[in-house]
Design a protein around this motif. Structure first.
Motif, PDB file in Angstrom:
ATOM      1  N   ASN A  73      46.619  36.546  47.717  1.00  0.00           N
ATOM      2  CA  ASN A  73      46.038  36.236  46.407  1.00  0.00           C
ATOM      3  C   ASN A  73      45.866  37.505  45.580  1.00  0.00           C
ATOM      4  N   TRP A  74      46.216  37.407  44.287  1.00  0.00           N
ATOM      5  CA  TRP A  74      46.014  38.496  43.344  1.00  0.00           C
ATOM      6  C   TRP A  74      45.973  37.894  41.946  1.00  0.00           C
ATOM      7  N   GLY A  75      45.531  38.662  40.966  1.00  0.00           N
ATOM      8  CA  GLY A  75      45.529  38.173  39.594  1.00  0.00           C
ATOM      9  C   GLY A  75      44.952  39.194  38.632  1.00  0.00           C
ATOM     10  N   VAL A  76      44.928  38.834  37.366  1.00  0.00           N
ATOM     11  CA  VAL A  76      44.374  39.695  36.322  1.00  0.00           C
ATOM     12  C   VAL A  76      43.342  38.905  35.528  1.00  0.00           C
ATOM     13  N   PHE A  77      42.489  39.625  34.787  1.00  0.00           N
ATOM     14  CA  PHE A  77      41.378  38.957  34.115  1.00  0.00           C
ATOM     15  C   PHE A  77      40.981  39.699  32.848  1.00  0.00           C
ATOM     16  N   ASN A  78      40.245  39.000  31.996  1.00  0.00           N
ATOM     17  CA  ASN A  78      39.611  39.571  30.813  1.00  0.00           C
ATOM     18  C   ASN A  78      38.187  39.032  30.732  1.00  0.00           C
ATOM     19  N   VAL A  79      37.229  39.916  30.449  1.00  0.00           N
ATOM     20  CA  VAL A  79      35.821  39.521  30.354  1.00  0.00           C
ATOM     21  C   VAL A  79      35.534  38.988  28.961  1.00  0.00           C
ATOM     22  N   GLY A 108      35.584  46.768  21.892  1.00  0.00           N
ATOM     23  CA  GLY A 108      36.453  47.049  23.023  1.00  0.00           C
ATOM     24  C   GLY A 108      36.649  45.815  23.875  1.00  0.00           C
ATOM     25  N   GLN A 109      37.447  45.973  24.940  1.00  0.00           N
ATOM     26  CA  GLN A 109      37.688  44.882  25.873  1.00  0.00           C
ATOM     27  C   GLN A 109      37.487  45.368  27.305  1.00  0.00           C
ATOM     28  N   ILE A 110      37.025  44.446  28.150  1.00  0.00           N
ATOM     29  CA  ILE A 110      36.810  44.710  29.571  1.00  0.00           C
ATOM     30  C   ILE A 110      37.786  43.819  30.338  1.00  0.00           C
ATOM     31  N   HIS A 111      38.592  44.416  31.182  1.00  0.00           N
ATOM     32  CA  HIS A 111      39.673  43.662  31.814  1.00  0.00           C
ATOM     33  C   HIS A 111      40.071  44.348  33.109  1.00  0.00           C
ATOM     34  N   GLY A 112      41.051  43.784  33.824  1.00  0.00           N
ATOM     35  CA  GLY A 112      41.456  44.434  35.059  1.00  0.00           C
ATOM     36  C   GLY A 112      42.297  43.557  35.956  1.00  0.00           C
ATOM     37  N   ILE A 113      42.309  43.921  37.240  1.00  0.00           N
ATOM     38  CA  ILE A 113      43.166  43.272  38.227  1.00  0.00           C
ATOM     39  C   ILE A 113      42.389  43.098  39.533  1.00  0.00           C
ATOM     40  N   PHE A 114      42.659  42.003  40.251  1.00  0.00           N
ATOM     41  CA  PHE A 114      42.145  41.838  41.616  1.00  0.00           C
ATOM     42  C   PHE A 114      43.340  41.620  42.529  1.00  0.00           C
ATOM     43  N   TYR A 115      43.240  42.097  43.777  1.00  0.00           N
ATOM     44  CA  TYR A 115      44.443  42.183  44.604  1.00  0.00           C
ATOM     45  C   TYR A 115      44.061  42.395  46.063  1.00  0.00           C
ATOM     46  N   GLY A 116      45.062  42.248  46.945  1.00  0.00           N
ATOM     47  CA  GLY A 116      44.865  42.592  48.348  1.00  0.00           C
ATOM     48  C   GLY A 116      44.126  41.574  49.188  1.00  0.00           C
ATOM     49  N   PHE A 117      43.983  40.339  48.719  1.00  0.00           N
ATOM     50  CA  PHE A 117      43.328  39.307  49.527  1.00  0.00           C
ATOM     51  C   PHE A 117      44.335  38.716  50.508  1.00  0.00           C
ATOM     52  N   GLN A 118      43.890  38.487  51.739  1.00  0.00           N
ATOM     53  CA  GLN A 118      44.746  37.933  52.773  1.00  0.00           C
ATOM     54  C   GLN A 118      44.089  36.703  53.391  1.00  0.00           C
ATOM     55  N   LEU A 119      44.895  35.814  53.946  1.00  0.00           N
ATOM     56  CA  LEU A 119      44.359  34.652  54.653  1.00  0.00           C
ATOM     57  C   LEU A 119      43.583  35.102  55.890  1.00  0.00           C
ATOM     58  N   ASN A 120      42.524  34.358  56.213  1.00  0.00           N
ATOM     59  CA  ASN A 120      41.722  34.673  57.391  1.00  0.00           C
ATOM     60  C   ASN A 120      41.581  33.444  58.282  1.00  0.00           C
ATOM     61  N   CYS A 121      42.727  32.834  58.599  1.00  0.00           N
ATOM     62  CA  CYS A 121      42.753  31.643  59.451  1.00  0.00           C
ATOM     63  C   CYS A 121      43.912  31.774  60.436  1.00  0.00           C
TER      64      CYS A 121
END
Length: 311
Positions: A73-79, A108-121
């Motif tokens: 799982n990964w993605g990007v976002f904006n606040v 201004g804008q607050i934004h970014g990326i989330f990344y590196g999630f792995q399954l835990n099953c």
């Protein structure tokens, strides 16, 4: 009396200038409630083209991602807004409140990326638990860098050029890097995010919940401005969890509860599902170190003025 008046005026002016010149905006001390919009992917995500990435330290241990991390799982976002929230349950939950940052209105804008999630099953079919995970949070001066069109899925996932690089979503001033930690499930020391449904097989809306803490990006053993403009004020250890199930409290800096549903524009073949998701994130911000110093200097000056008057 005139001296005291001038002293307070000078102190107030310095504090106001520090706030006015600050870029990015400063978080108000106390409960913080953040609303955001994500677009993301879940599935068999190919990261073979990304170089190894050192992320810093979390809980004193070095963290990095490699091409063999099997990212799920990964993605990007904006606040969309930051609010001065309220403590709903001490060390557990924060509610919304008065908005002091609004996207498109606050310079201004607050934004970014989330990344590196792995399954835990052990069995990925129907899995609702993830491990690992990171968030890089950025500020950019001005409005309109991230648009509604982008957030509707029109900014291509092909713009991702690294584990934590995604064009304009990862441009600007680093605010903080956050590392997810166990605590979402009592007695589970590896799960960092728990979901109400399997994100690859559901209809309607899913809910994910997890905790994260500020990372020591440069690995020098100190959380300070070198780790992001907001790193020190977010490093509060306000949320209490019990990941061991033994009654031993572990402290976390932020809590995320994310509602998600399908975003077909970000599908990438049968093995990767596009999703869109939204808020909230909660934190308890500490006072800005610079502001504390300025207030301390003002109070020191006040004491000196009183001593001179009494003398």
């Amino acid at each position: 009396m005139m001296k005291l008046s001038r002293l307070f005026t000078a102190a107030a002016t310095v504090l106001a200038m520090g706030s006015a010149l600050a870029s990015p905006i400063a978080l108000q001390p106390g409960p913080v409630y953040v609303q955001f919009n994500n677009m993301e992917q879940a599935g068999l995500i190919n990261t073979s083209g990304f170089a190894n990435t050192y992320l810093g330290k979390l809980d004193g241990a070095d963290r990095s991602l490699t091409t063999g991390s099997n990212e799920f799982n990964w993605g990007v976002f904006n606040v969309s807004s930051v609010q001065a929230g309220g403590v709903a349950t001490d060390h557990t939950d924060i509610s919304g409140g008065t908005t002091y940052f609004a996207d498109g209105l606050s310079g201004g804008q607050i934004h970014g990326i989330f990344y590196g999630f792995q399954l835990n099953c052990a069995n990925p079919v129907g899995c609702t638990k993830l491990t690992g995970g990171y968030i890089d949070l950025y500020w950019t001066d001005g409005n309109g860098l991230i648009t509604n069109s982008d957030l509707n899925g029109n900014y291509s996932f092909a713009n991702r050029t690294g584990f934590n690089q995604m064009g304009k979503f990862t441009a600007g001033t680093l605010l903080a890097r956050l590392g997810y930690q166990a605590g979402a499930i009592t007695g589970d020391t590896t799960t960092t995010v728990t979901s109400s449904v399997d994100p690859l097989n559901f209809s309607g809306v899913g809910l994910a919940d997890g905790f994260a803490s500020v990372m020591d990006v440069n690995g020098d053993g100190v959380i300070d401005a070198a780790d992001g403009a907001w790193a020190s004020v977010l490093d509060s250890n306000w949320f209490y969890t019990d990941p061991t199930g033994t009654g031993a409290i572990a402290k976390r800096d932020l809590r995320f509860s994310t509602f998600y549903q399908n975003l077909d524009k970000w599908d990438n073949g049968p093995a990767v599902q596009g999703l869109r998701s939204n808020d909230p994130a909660r934190a308890f911000a500490l006072p800005e170190p610079g502001s504390v110093t300025l207030v301390g200097l003002a109070l020191l000056g006040l004491g000196a003025a009183r001593r001179r008057r009494q003398g």
